[in-house]
Design an enzyme around this catalytic site. Structure first.
Site, short mmCIF file in Angstrom:
data_model
loop_
_atom_site.label_atom_id
_atom_site.label_comp_id
_atom_site.label_asym_id
_atom_site.label_seq_id
_atom_site.Cartn_x
_atom_site.Cartn_y
_atom_site.Cartn_z
N HIS A 186 10.27 52.22 -24.97
CA HIS A 186 9.24 51.94 -23.97
C HIS A 186 8.23 53.08 -23.80
O HIS A 186 7.53 53.15 -22.80
CB HIS A 186 9.86 51.60 -22.60
CG HIS A 186 10.70 50.38 -22.61
ND1 HIS A 186 10.19 49.12 -22.79
CD2 HIS A 186 12.05 50.22 -22.45
CE1 HIS A 186 11.17 48.23 -22.74
NE2 HIS A 186 12.31 48.87 -22.54
N SER B 124 14.07 45.38 -25.97
CA SER B 124 13.84 45.36 -24.53
C SER B 124 12.37 45.06 -24.27
O SER B 124 11.49 45.53 -24.99
CB SER B 124 14.23 46.71 -23.94
OG SER B 124 14.06 46.72 -22.53
N GLU C 123 4.67 44.73 -23.88
CA GLU C 123 5.30 45.45 -24.99
C GLU C 123 6.75 45.04 -25.14
O GLU C 123 7.38 44.57 -24.19
CB GLU C 123 5.18 46.97 -24.83
CG GLU C 123 5.87 47.55 -23.62
CD GLU C 123 7.28 48.07 -23.88
OE1 GLU C 123 7.81 48.01 -25.00
OE2 GLU C 123 7.90 48.55 -22.91
#
Length: 162
Positions: free
Chosen positions: A54, A102, A126
């Site tokens: 992330h 994720s 994303e």
């Protein structure tokens, strides 16, 4: 986790798997509902980033196809060769040291039920390769042939977002 006999990434750095599963509670108490990605996939076509952990400073590849099916959000991506972090991630995936996926998103519409959130509409921006996914089964698939999964995801995306 990846199956014992199959490498979860191909020679060109392509991989696929489920980034999110519908009707499944994650470690943070969220449950993504069927159809939650459809508006975002149409709006952000080609602009959903492939990151590592992330981190916006760690783009490592591109998503070649994303689409919802009855199970969840199926994605197919490719790590960009020559990017040092992408090359390292590829080796980690090949050795099955990392396989988590994720999603990074903003909640658009959610309801609370029993202390948990049901996410009905989300703005996806994303999807990351991660060490520890919030949703245990959001993983890179153990498949040597990613072209079939990519074709399925592309077809689903086109059908949902003409």
């Amino acid at each position: 986790m990846a199956g014992a006999g199959r490498i979860p990434i191909d020679a060109d750095g392509r991989f696929s798997g489920y980034a999110s599963l519908f009707n499944t509670l994650d470690a943070g108490g969220d449950m993504v509902m069927s159809g939650a990605f459809s508006a975002s996939l149409a709006k952000r076509r080609g602009r959903i980033r492939l990151l590592f952990q992330h981190d916006p400073k760690e783009p490592v590849g591109i998503w070649e196809s994303l689409g919802e099916d009855a199970r969840g959000l199926f994605v197919s991506g490719r790590l960009v060769p020559g990017v040092p972090r992408a090359d390292a991630i590829r080796r980690l995936i090949e050795s099955r040291a990392i396989d988590g996926l994720s999603i990074g998103f903003r909640t658009v519409k959610a309801t609370k039920q029993g202390g948990h959130r049901k996410l009905w509409t989300i703005d996806l921006f994303e999807i990351s390769i991660v060490t520890f996914p919030m949703l245990e089964d959001a993983r890179i698939a153990a498949s040597a042939d990613h072209s079939t999964g990519a074709a399925i995801a592309a077809a689903i995306s086109v059908l949902r977002n003409p």
